[in-house]
Design a protein around this motif. Structure first.
Motif, mmCIF file in Angstrom:
data_model
loop_
_atom_site.group_PDB
_atom_site.id
_atom_site.type_symbol
_atom_site.label_atom_id
_atom_site.label_comp_id
_atom_site.label_asym_id
_atom_site.label_seq_id
_atom_site.Cartn_x
_atom_site.Cartn_y
_atom_site.Cartn_z
ATOM 1 N N THR A 1 -0.653 15.257 -5.895
ATOM 2 C CA THR A 1 0.643 15.397 -5.260
ATOM 3 C C THR A 1 1.280 14.017 -5.048
ATOM 4 N N PHE A 2 2.577 14.023 -4.742
ATOM 5 C CA PHE A 2 3.243 12.750 -4.458
ATOM 6 C C PHE A 2 2.613 12.075 -3.246
ATOM 7 N N ALA A 3 2.299 12.854 -2.220
ATOM 8 C CA ALA A 3 1.680 12.262 -1.024
ATOM 9 C C ALA A 3 0.348 11.603 -1.369
ATOM 10 N N GLN A 4 -0.452 12.250 -2.199
ATOM 11 C CA GLN A 4 -1.721 11.647 -2.622
ATOM 12 C C GLN A 4 -1.492 10.403 -3.463
ATOM 13 N N TRP A 5 -0.516 10.469 -4.365
ATOM 14 C CA TRP A 5 -0.212 9.302 -5.198
ATOM 15 C C TRP A 5 0.250 8.146 -4.325
ATOM 16 N N ARG A 6 1.152 8.409 -3.373
ATOM 17 C CA ARG A 6 1.644 7.324 -2.526
ATOM 18 C C ARG A 6 0.521 6.757 -1.665
ATOM 19 N N GLY A 7 -0.407 7.594 -1.236
ATOM 20 C CA GLY A 7 -1.550 7.084 -0.489
ATOM 21 C C GLY A 7 -2.378 6.117 -1.323
ATOM 22 N N GLN A 8 -2.632 6.465 -2.595
ATOM 23 C CA GLN A 8 -3.343 5.566 -3.499
ATOM 24 C C GLN A 8 -2.553 4.281 -3.729
ATOM 25 N N PHE A 9 -1.255 4.432 -3.930
ATOM 26 C CA PHE A 9 -0.383 3.280 -4.176
ATOM 27 C C PHE A 9 -0.423 2.309 -2.995
ATOM 28 N N ARG A 10 -0.333 2.839 -1.784
ATOM 29 C CA ARG A 10 -0.356 1.981 -0.602
ATOM 30 C C ARG A 10 -1.693 1.254 -0.473
ATOM 31 N N LEU A 11 -2.787 1.941 -0.762
ATOM 32 C CA LEU A 11 -4.099 1.303 -0.670
ATOM 33 C C LEU A 11 -4.262 0.219 -1.735
ATOM 34 N N HIS A 12 -3.729 0.442 -2.936
ATOM 35 C CA HIS A 12 -3.737 -0.597 -3.965
ATOM 36 C C HIS A 12 -3.026 -1.843 -3.450
ATOM 37 N N HIS A 13 -1.839 -1.631 -2.906
ATOM 38 C CA HIS A 13 -1.057 -2.780 -2.431
ATOM 39 C C HIS A 13 -1.758 -3.462 -1.260
ATOM 40 N N ALA A 14 -2.410 -2.676 -0.406
ATOM 41 C CA ALA A 14 -3.128 -3.248 0.737
ATOM 42 C C ALA A 14 -4.273 -4.136 0.270
ATOM 43 N N LEU A 15 -5.018 -3.704 -0.767
ATOM 44 C CA LEU A 15 -6.108 -4.524 -1.287
ATOM 45 C C LEU A 15 -5.591 -5.845 -1.835
ATOM 46 N N VAL A 16 -4.441 -5.802 -2.501
ATOM 47 C CA VAL A 16 -3.841 -7.038 -3.018
ATOM 48 C C VAL A 16 -3.473 -7.973 -1.872
ATOM 49 N N LEU A 17 -2.857 -7.435 -0.827
ATOM 50 C CA LEU A 17 -2.436 -8.272 0.305
ATOM 51 C C LEU A 17 -3.641 -8.809 1.076
ATOM 52 N N LEU A 18 -4.705 -8.025 1.178
ATOM 53 C CA LEU A 18 -5.922 -8.537 1.806
ATOM 54 C C LEU A 18 -6.456 -9.729 1.022
ATOM 55 N N ALA A 19 -6.421 -9.635 -0.312
ATOM 56 C CA ALA A 19 -6.883 -10.743 -1.145
ATOM 57 C C ALA A 19 -6.006 -11.974 -0.973
ATOM 58 N N GLU A 20 -4.737 -11.772 -0.653
ATOM 59 C CA GLU A 20 -3.826 -12.896 -0.459
ATOM 60 C C GLU A 20 -3.930 -13.497 0.931
ATOM 61 N N GLY A 21 -4.732 -12.867 1.807
ATOM 62 C CA GLY A 21 -4.991 -13.446 3.121
ATOM 63 C C GLY A 21 -4.071 -13.002 4.233
ATOM 64 N N HIS A 22 -3.317 -11.911 4.036
ATOM 65 C CA HIS A 22 -2.406 -11.435 5.074
ATOM 66 C C HIS A 22 -3.165 -10.715 6.184
#
Length: 257
Positions: free
Chosen positions: A195-216
């Motif tokens: 579903t879109f909600a599931q896709w957006r949940g995955q998308f947000r977690l992807h972006h969160a992992l990137v930002l964690l790697a950047e030190g935010h």
């Protein structure tokens, strides 16, 4: 998406600066990639993964792929001959790495580069077989965002990639791209398998992992990824991975080196 299919050699160690990209290419052999530190985004025609140091990715021979580093990233890679004992995966797969598997891959990729003596052929062959045997037994975490073919879905994805904090509903996004909520909902189920909600949940977690790697910090990441609050982000992260963002960073000590 432009894929040129260029064949390039596989390098055992490559250090990538933050946001550095390796453009589309392929290899004659099967490649196992391991980000020993940092986070690696891996792109294929079927979609994209985010790979931290606790994981590796298997790329079958001839598969077009590209990489982008999140934070300074040390990428290790082993190339296996197509006539060898593998592959055990006929499609790109992200795999959980055990401590033993990490050490084996590090040994296979770090001997000459680190100034030590090269492994003897027999030792190398035995260690490669150990790695392949270990790969049979590891799990494949589902942190995958599939590629979407429909132009309306791709417009929605582009809007969210431009602003991951965008919290518009699917109906509101549909108005922006000229499609109904019902149509977009059906297309997400058909093309993304969720579903879109599931896709957006995955998308947000992807972006969160990137930002964690950047030190935010967690508060900054929660807002940047569209969560209603830091506690909502922490809850979603814990539900997906089994631990909080802070615990994740302690488990992944090399993310921000």
């Amino acid at each position: 998406m432009s894929i040129d299919g260029q064949i390039i050699p596989s390098r055992p160690i490559r250090v990538l600066s933050h946001r550095e990209r390796i453009d589309w290419h392929r290899h004659d052999g099967h490649q196992l990639i391991y980000p020993r530190r940092g986070v690696l985004r891996v792109f294929t025609a079927s979609g994209v993964w985010v790979v931290p140091p606790s994981q590796g990715v298997w790329i079958p021979a001839g598969t077009d792929h590209a990489h982008r580093a999140c934070g300074t990233t040390e990428m290790r890679a082993i190339l296996f001959a197509v006539e060898g004992p593998g592959p055990f995966f006929d499609h790109p797969s992200v795999l959980a790495f055990t401590p033993l598997l990490r050490e084996a891959v590090t040994c296979l990729t770090g001997d000459v580069q680190s100034g030590g003596a090269a492994l003897e052929a027999g030792t190398r062959g035995h260690l490669e077989r150990v790695v392949l045997d270990l790969l049979r037994r590891v799990e494949a975490p589902q942190r995958f965002l599939p590629a979407l073919a429909d132009p309306r879905l791709r417009e929605v994805v582009a809007l969210l990639e431009d602003d991951p904090a965008d919290r518009r509903t699917l109906a509101q996004l549909g108005t922006a791209v000229g499609a109904s909520e019902r149509t977009l909902s059906r297309l997400f189920r058909e093309q993304a398998g969720m579903t879109f909600a599931q896709w957006r949940g995955q998308f947000r977690l992807h972006h969160a992992l990137v930002l964690l790697a950047e030190g935010h910090q967690v508060t900054r990441i929660a807002g940047a990824c569209g969560y209603a609050s830091p506690s909502a982000f922490i809850g979603a992260f814990r539900e997906a991975f089994g631990f909080t963002p802070g615990e994740y960073l302690r488990r992944e000590p090399d993310l921000r080196l």
